[in-house]
Design a protein around this motif. Structure first.
Motif, PDB file in Angstrom:
ATOM      1  N   SER A 441       0.832  -1.207   0.000  1.00 30.39           N
ATOM      2  CA  SER A 441       0.000   0.000   0.000  1.00 30.39           C
ATOM      3  C   SER A 441       0.867   1.258   0.000  1.00 30.39           C
ATOM      4  O   SER A 441       0.596   2.212   0.718  1.00 30.39           O
ATOM      5  CB  SER A 441      -0.932   0.010   1.218  1.00 30.39           C
ATOM      6  OG  SER A 441      -0.172   0.074   2.418  1.00 30.39           O
ATOM      7  N   LEU A 442       1.910   1.231  -0.824  1.00 30.15           N
ATOM      8  CA  LEU A 442       2.843   2.350  -0.844  1.00 30.15           C
ATOM      9  C   LEU A 442       2.162   3.604  -1.400  1.00 30.15           C
ATOM     10  O   LEU A 442       1.630   3.608  -2.507  1.00 30.15           O
ATOM     11  CB  LEU A 442       4.057   1.997  -1.706  1.00 30.15           C
ATOM     12  CG  LEU A 442       5.232   2.977  -1.651  1.00 30.15           C
ATOM     13  CD1 LEU A 442       5.812   3.066  -0.248  1.00 30.15           C
ATOM     14  CD2 LEU A 442       6.316   2.567  -2.647  1.00 30.15           C
ATOM     15  N   GLY A 443       2.212   4.672  -0.610  1.00 31.99           N
ATOM     16  CA  GLY A 443       1.588   5.920  -1.042  1.00 31.99           C
ATOM     17  C   GLY A 443       2.580   7.032  -1.282  1.00 31.99           C
ATOM     18  O   GLY A 443       2.300   7.970  -2.035  1.00 31.99           O
ATOM     19  N   LEU A 444       3.773   6.953  -0.662  1.00 30.80           N
ATOM     20  CA  LEU A 444       4.748   8.046  -0.779  1.00 30.80           C
ATOM     21  C   LEU A 444       6.167   7.500  -0.741  1.00 30.80           C
ATOM     22  O   LEU A 444       6.512   6.701   0.134  1.00 30.80           O
ATOM     23  CB  LEU A 444       4.549   9.045   0.369  1.00 30.80           C
ATOM     24  CG  LEU A 444       5.579  10.171   0.494  1.00 30.80           C
ATOM     25  CD1 LEU A 444       5.492  11.117  -0.707  1.00 30.80           C
ATOM     26  CD2 LEU A 444       5.385  10.943   1.798  1.00 30.80           C
ATOM     27  N   ILE A 445       6.972   7.941  -1.693  1.00 31.86           N
ATOM     28  CA  ILE A 445       8.407   7.659  -1.687  1.00 31.86           C
ATOM     29  C   ILE A 445       9.131   8.983  -1.474  1.00 31.86           C
ATOM     30  O   ILE A 445       8.833   9.981  -2.129  1.00 31.86           O
ATOM     31  CB  ILE A 445       8.880   7.038  -3.008  1.00 31.86           C
ATOM     32  CG1 ILE A 445       8.219   5.681  -3.242  1.00 31.86           C
ATOM     33  CG2 ILE A 445      10.396   6.888  -3.032  1.00 31.86           C
ATOM     34  CD1 ILE A 445       8.524   5.079  -4.607  1.00 31.86           C
ATOM     35  N   VAL A 446      10.082   8.998  -0.553  1.00 29.20           N
ATOM     36  CA  VAL A 446      10.916  10.170  -0.321  1.00 29.20           C
ATOM     37  C   VAL A 446      12.352   9.791  -0.646  1.00 29.20           C
ATOM     38  O   VAL A 446      12.898   8.848  -0.065  1.00 29.20           O
ATOM     39  CB  VAL A 446      10.819  10.669   1.139  1.00 29.20           C
ATOM     40  CG1 VAL A 446      11.716  11.893   1.336  1.00 29.20           C
ATOM     41  CG2 VAL A 446       9.378  10.996   1.502  1.00 29.20           C
ATOM     42  N   LEU A 447      12.953  10.501  -1.593  1.00 25.94           N
ATOM     43  CA  LEU A 447      14.355  10.270  -1.952  1.00 25.94           C
ATOM     44  C   LEU A 447      15.193  11.406  -1.395  1.00 25.94           C
ATOM     45  O   LEU A 447      15.052  12.557  -1.841  1.00 25.94           O
ATOM     46  CB  LEU A 447      14.531  10.210  -3.465  1.00 25.94           C
ATOM     47  CG  LEU A 447      13.817   9.086  -4.221  1.00 25.94           C
ATOM     48  CD1 LEU A 447      14.124   9.189  -5.703  1.00 25.94           C
ATOM     49  CD2 LEU A 447      14.223   7.730  -3.691  1.00 25.94           C
ATOM     50  N   ASP A 448      16.044  11.117  -0.437  1.00 27.49           N
ATOM     51  CA  ASP A 448      16.915  12.156   0.087  1.00 27.49           C
ATOM     52  C   ASP A 448      18.197  12.197  -0.741  1.00 27.49           C
ATOM     53  O   ASP A 448      18.683  11.165  -1.201  1.00 27.49           O
ATOM     54  CB  ASP A 448      17.249  11.897   1.554  1.00 27.49           C
ATOM     55  CG  ASP A 448      17.769  13.154   2.239  1.00 27.49           C
ATOM     56  OD1 ASP A 448      17.717  14.233   1.608  1.00 27.49           O
ATOM     57  OD2 ASP A 448      18.220  13.075   3.387  1.00 27.49           O
ATOM     58  N   LEU A 476       8.491  12.401  -3.491  1.00 30.36           N
ATOM     59  CA  LEU A 476       9.089  13.629  -2.986  1.00 30.36           C
ATOM     60  C   LEU A 476      10.601  13.441  -2.977  1.00 30.36           C
ATOM     61  O   LEU A 476      11.127  12.580  -2.269  1.00 30.36           O
ATOM     62  CB  LEU A 476       8.592  13.942  -1.570  1.00 30.36           C
ATOM     63  CG  LEU A 476       9.251  15.157  -0.893  1.00 30.36           C
ATOM     64  CD1 LEU A 476       8.936  16.438  -1.659  1.00 30.36           C
ATOM     65  CD2 LEU A 476       8.794  15.270   0.568  1.00 30.36           C
ATOM     66  N   SER A 477      11.304  14.219  -3.803  1.00 23.26           N
ATOM     67  CA  SER A 477      12.760  14.190  -3.803  1.00 23.26           C
ATOM     68  C   SER A 477      13.262  15.353  -2.963  1.00 23.26           C
ATOM     69  O   SER A 477      12.639  16.415  -2.931  1.00 23.26           O
ATOM     70  CB  SER A 477      13.301  14.319  -5.228  1.00 23.26           C
ATOM     71  OG  SER A 477      12.833  13.273  -6.046  1.00 23.26           O
ATOM     72  N   MET A 478      14.393  15.173  -2.290  1.00 22.64           N
ATOM     73  CA  MET A 478      14.945  16.241  -1.460  1.00 22.64           C
ATOM     74  C   MET A 478      16.429  16.414  -1.772  1.00 22.64           C
ATOM     75  O   MET A 478      17.123  15.447  -2.065  1.00 22.64           O
ATOM     76  CB  MET A 478      14.787  15.922   0.032  1.00 22.64           C
ATOM     77  CG  MET A 478      13.362  15.700   0.487  1.00 22.64           C
ATOM     78  SD  MET A 478      13.175  15.768   2.294  1.00 22.64           S
ATOM     79  CE  MET A 478      14.244  14.434   2.822  1.00 22.64           C
ATOM     80  N   THR A 479      16.888  17.631  -1.707  1.00 17.39           N
ATOM     81  CA  THR A 479      18.317  17.889  -1.857  1.00 17.39           C
ATOM     82  C   THR A 479      18.736  19.040  -0.967  1.00 17.39           C
ATOM     83  O   THR A 479      18.005  20.019  -0.816  1.00 17.39           O
ATOM     84  CB  THR A 479      18.697  18.205  -3.318  1.00 17.39           C
ATOM     85  OG1 THR A 479      20.102  18.444  -3.388  1.00 17.39           O
ATOM     86  CG2 THR A 479      17.970  19.429  -3.849  1.00 17.39           C
ATOM     87  N   ALA A 480      19.920  18.891  -0.381  1.00  9.84           N
ATOM     88  CA  ALA A 480      20.498  19.968   0.427  1.00  9.84           C
ATOM     89  C   ALA A 480      21.497  20.769  -0.392  1.00  9.84           C
ATOM     90  O   ALA A 480      22.143  21.662   0.124  1.00  9.84           O
ATOM     91  CB  ALA A 480      21.191  19.389   1.665  1.00  9.84           C
ATOM     92  N   THR A 481      21.607  20.438  -1.677  1.00  8.79           N
ATOM     93  CA  THR A 481      22.501  21.171  -2.570  1.00  8.79           C
ATOM     94  C   THR A 481      21.655  22.066  -3.465  1.00  8.79           C
ATOM     95  O   THR A 481      21.009  21.574  -4.390  1.00  8.79           O
ATOM     96  CB  THR A 481      23.326  20.205  -3.448  1.00  8.79           C
ATOM     97  OG1 THR A 481      24.046  19.315  -2.609  1.00  8.79           O
ATOM     98  CG2 THR A 481      24.294  20.975  -4.322  1.00  8.79           C
ATOM     99  N   PRO A 482      21.604  23.356  -3.203  1.00  8.92           N
ATOM    100  CA  PRO A 482      20.834  24.251  -4.065  1.00  8.92           C
ATOM    101  C   PRO A 482      21.264  24.111  -5.521  1.00  8.92           C
ATOM    102  O   PRO A 482      22.448  24.018  -5.826  1.00  8.92           O
ATOM    103  CB  PRO A 482      21.162  25.643  -3.507  1.00  8.92           C
ATOM    104  CG  PRO A 482      21.485  25.397  -2.060  1.00  8.92           C
ATOM    105  CD  PRO A 482      22.205  24.079  -2.061  1.00  8.92           C
ATOM    106  N   ILE A 483      20.286  24.080  -6.408  1.00  8.80           N
ATOM    107  CA  ILE A 483      20.551  23.810  -7.816  1.00  8.80           C
ATOM    108  C   ILE A 483      20.409  25.094  -8.631  1.00  8.80           C
ATOM    109  O   ILE A 483      19.383  25.776  -8.535  1.00  8.80           O
ATOM    110  CB  ILE A 483      19.570  22.743  -8.349  1.00  8.80           C
ATOM    111  CG1 ILE A 483      19.697  21.460  -7.511  1.00  8.80           C
ATOM    112  CG2 ILE A 483      19.828  22.450  -9.814  1.00  8.80           C
ATOM    113  CD1 ILE A 483      18.579  20.470  -7.754  1.00  8.80           C
ATOM    114  N   PRO A 484      21.408  25.452  -9.434  1.00  9.59           N
ATOM    115  CA  PRO A 484      21.294  26.640 -10.282  1.00  9.59           C
ATOM    116  C   PRO A 484      20.083  26.557 -11.203  1.00  9.59           C
ATOM    117  O   PRO A 484      19.667  25.470 -11.618  1.00  9.59           O
ATOM    118  CB  PRO A 484      22.594  26.626 -11.087  1.00  9.59           C
ATOM    119  CG  PRO A 484      23.554  25.867 -10.228  1.00  9.59           C
ATOM    120  CD  PRO A 484      22.728  24.817  -9.550  1.00  9.59           C
TER     121      PRO A 484
END
Length: 760
Positions: A441-448, A476-484
């Motif tokens: 019943s996967l509803g959300l994947i978060v990729l850090d 939902l993908s996440m990054t701590a590296t701001p992207i130009p």
């Protein structure tokens, strides 16, 4: 047999082995460079050009001047210098105006190629020695008076290519000429179009040569196929593909180089945009489980936090929850500066999904980061009655919200809890996508740290779980590296963007200083003083690369060699600090060869302040949260990019104390680099990301070993206008012809291009 089975009319898709001039010795180096076919060779674009276009007599040469001369070889000898065990080839050459010596180092084979009495072009810099001049390591080219003169390596703009052991730019120029036809000789008709007329030099007088136009020879010229629609070529005033390929390899002037690069870059950017937009459309056509926004539970969660959410956190959470409430899959990137609070936003999304009985998978690139998410989420959702799981390649653990404690269990038991839906929130590494793992019943994947996952990988991940549940989960993908900005329009154009551009209130700016070699002692005194106050410090060892010859090894071998060198560097730094600099302090080290349990123990002890200094590689770049650590010492700081330096700096300054980042430069000159000065003057990661892209270029910013992108595309990722034009054309093409059925050549080529590259 390689080198013998050549064909006259060679095709672009033919293996490189079939091209005239390719022997078994250079096949492997060519493939290391990504050259497997004739097409790959023609698309191996020069990264710069040597300007040998100035053609003079010997008597006209001046010290420091770069030029081309035509002369006769009067004498040539090989000598061996026993002191340095080096061969020196020395030639005396002359023309009507005078004589000059040419010297080459470690090229003894030249004595076989350059015979006494032969006519040659020599191109390079004239170097002064005593009262005379000589040419040092000049490029050379034999000239045959009985036939048309060829100018591939001298006499104009000479292309320089990416090389590897066993294959030089000279080799590549020779092979390119074989593939497209000689652009500077007099024979037969052109194979790449009438625009490919070549050039040769004709001596008019003792002091000048002139250029005369003629056609390429009837060799193994490969037929180039135009894939862009003619209306796009005309609209944007682009060169035809045949002309662009010729001019990029054999330009007459810099204007031709610019024209050719613009055409080829536009084509590649268009292809990338088509890939990304098609991936986006594919996801948007799928069905996802709508997860309604639970306002009351979200309010209760926010109220339970020990801090106040920033406005950007509230806005990002709202955008994410609105996406999740729809029946089409969310595909959103949460982009936040270091310490901006991405995890709590992801926790809000996870809590909403779990409240509706949906499972959540939170994937991190390293076990250290996955474990930290496990602990953070466990503490955040404990009072809401949800258990949290951790699955890595080495262990399986569960936080029991009822008894508020963690325990380990066998992997099969863990997988059973997932299958039975008893476990809704799970963190982990790539172990989460192994074939044995099932989320019914996967509803959300978060990729850090989503930059570890490419466009195609993200799409494959969603499709895989669609087959299990019948519905595609939200991503939902996440990054701590701001992207130009230019990169968000290209490499991340399939994602919607939410920005966290505020820092938590009361967060102090980190004092950043460059430490030159002469300032080390006082810097170490400052570190000791802070540690006496009870604070702690990180020491990051300098970034290194494996040996140059590792390019001919496999990627796995390269990574193994790199890891070995990093471990050695960490151990040496640890030994120096322990025995020489801080013998009175407690120091530990962390590196990639340690077992996961050992890494976990060290991080737990460091967070508990059981030792003072942690010496590490860049493994602590993301996700490590030690509020008592206020000192970040970065050795060899000039070797890191701005984005990574900013990531390191973000590991401190997370508590109530003033924090410091000390950039140890290896020499005073490098200490004054634009990159280090930019870090001192700016705390904002988004601004720094733009500066980093400007200073280093996209290849270094992304890491060329991982990107898989063509060199020219890399160089074009800062061209906002070209990116915008290509994106608009891609949108229009798909709007009018979503499957590109009316553009079969473009469609077929797009499939090959997509198979070859990867966005990682």
């Amino acid at each position: 047999m390689i080198g013998k089975t050549h064909i006259k009319n060679i095709g672009l898709s033919d293996p490189i082995e079939k091209l005239k001039g390719v022997n078994y010795k250079i096949v492997k180096p060519l493939k290391v460079l990504g050259i497997h076919t004739v097409y790959d060779l023609l698309r191996h674009i020069p990264f710069r050009y040597d300007d040998f276009s100035k053609i003079v007599n010997i008597a006209e040469l001046t010290p420091g001047e770069t030029a081309t001369i035509r002369a006769k070889i009067d004498k040539i000898t090989n000598k061996r210098t026993w002191k340095k065990n080096m061969y020196v080839t020395e030639a005396e050459v002359s023309d009507e105006s005078g004589m000059i010596k040419a010297v080459w180092f470690n090229q003894p084979f030249l004595i076989r190629n350059l015979k006494i009495g032969s006519l040659v072009n020599l191109a390079g810099k004239a170097v002064s020695y005593g009262n005379s001049l000589y040419l040092q390591n000049p490029a050379y080219e034999r000239i045959f008076e009985s036939s048309t003169s060829e100018h591939t390596h001298t006499g104009g703009l000479v292309p320089i290519y990416r090389e590897t052991a066993g294959i030089t730019s000279r080799w590549i120029r020779f092979l390119v000429k074989n593939a497209i036809g000689n652009p500077r000789t007099e024979k037969a008709e052109p194979r790449l179009g009438k625009s490919l007329a070549g050039l040769r030099f004709v001596r008019q007088s003792q002091s000048s040569w002139t250029k005369r136009e003629h056609s390429p020879y009837d060799g193994q010229a490969a037929q180039m196929e135009e894939i862009l629609p003619q209306e796009i070529i005309k609209k944007h005033n682009l060169l035809p593909i045949s002309s662009a390929i010729l001019k990029i390899h054999f330009p007459e002037n810099t204007d031709e180089v610019k024209e050719a690069k613009r055409r080829l870059a536009f084509e590649e950017l268009l292809l990338i945009q088509l890939i990304i937009l098609k991936a986006r459309r594919k996801i948007k056509k799928s069905a996802a489980p709508p997860i309604p926004f639970d306002i009351e539970k979200t309010k209760k969660f926010v109220a339970s936090l020990s801090f106040t959410l920033t406005d950007s956190q509230r806005k990002a959470a709202w955008e994410i929850l609105q996406d999740m409430s729809k029946n089409i899959p969310m595909n959103r990137l949460l982009e936040g500066d270091v310490g901006s609070g991405k995890t709590v936003v992801a926790a809000i999304a996870a809590l909403n999904a779990a409240s509706k009985g949906r499972q959540i998978a939170i994937m991190a690139p390293t076990e250290v980061l996955a474990r930290q998410h496990f602990h953070t989420l466990s503490s955040m959702v404990a009072e809401f009655g949800f258990n949290v799981g951790l699955l890595t390649g080495n262990s399986a653990e569960i936080f029991d919200s009822e008894v508020k404690s963690e325990y380990k269990l066998k992997k099969q038991e863990f997988l059973n809890q997932l299958t039975s839906k008893k476990l809704l929130i799970t963190t982990g590494t790539h172990a989460l996508i192994s074939e044995k793992v099932s989320f019914p019943s996967l509803g959300l994947i978060v990729l850090d740290e989503q930059h570890r996952f490419g466009v195609n990988q993200r799409a494959e991940l969603l499709q895989r779980y669609k087959t299990v549940s019948g519905l595609m989960p939200h991503l939902l993908s996440m990054t701590a590296t701001p992207i130009p900005r230019t990169l968000t329009l290209t490499l991340y154009g399939d994602l919607d963007i939410s920005l966290l551009n505020e820092m938590p209130k009361n967060r102090k700016n980190i004092v950043t200083k460059i430490i030159t070699p002469s300032e080390r002692t006082s810097a170490y005194d400052f570190v000791r003083e802070e540690i006496r106050k009870g604070r702690q410090a990180f020491v990051i060892c300098p970034r290194i690369d494996a040996q140059e010859d590792s390019k001919i090894k496999s990627e796995k071998t390269y990574q193994q060699e790199l890891l070995k060198k990093e471990v050695k560097t960490v151990k040496e730094e640890y030994q120096k600090l322990s025995s020489e600099i801080f013998p009175d302090l407690k120091i530990e080290m962390l590196h990639g060869k340690m077992k996961p349990q050992e890494k976990e123990r060290i991080m737990k002890e460091f967070k508990a302040n059981r030792f003072n200094i942690l010496v590490s590689t860049s493994v602590i770049e993301v996700g490590i949260d030690v509020p008592n650590a206020v000192l970040m010492l970065i050795e060899g700081a000039e070797h890191f990019g701005l984005a990574q330096l900013h990531q390191f700096r973000g590991r401190v300054g997370r508590g109530e104390y003033q924090s410091y980042c000390l950039l140890f430069a290896e020499n005073t000159t490098l200490a004054n680099s634009r990159r280090l000065k930019a870090l001192i003057n700016c705390q904002n990661g988004f601004e720094l990301a733009e500066k980093d892209l400007e200073i280093r270029g996209p290849g270094d910013f992304l890491g060329t070993r991982q990107s898989g992108l063509p060199d020219l595309t890399m160089a074009s990722l800062t061209n906002k206008i070209l990116i915008k034009e290509a994106r608009e054309e891609a949108i229009q093409l798909l709007k009018e012809d979503s499957e590109l059925t009316r553009h079969p050549k473009l469609k077929n080529y797009l499939a090959r291009f997509n198979a070859k590259i990867h966005f990682e």
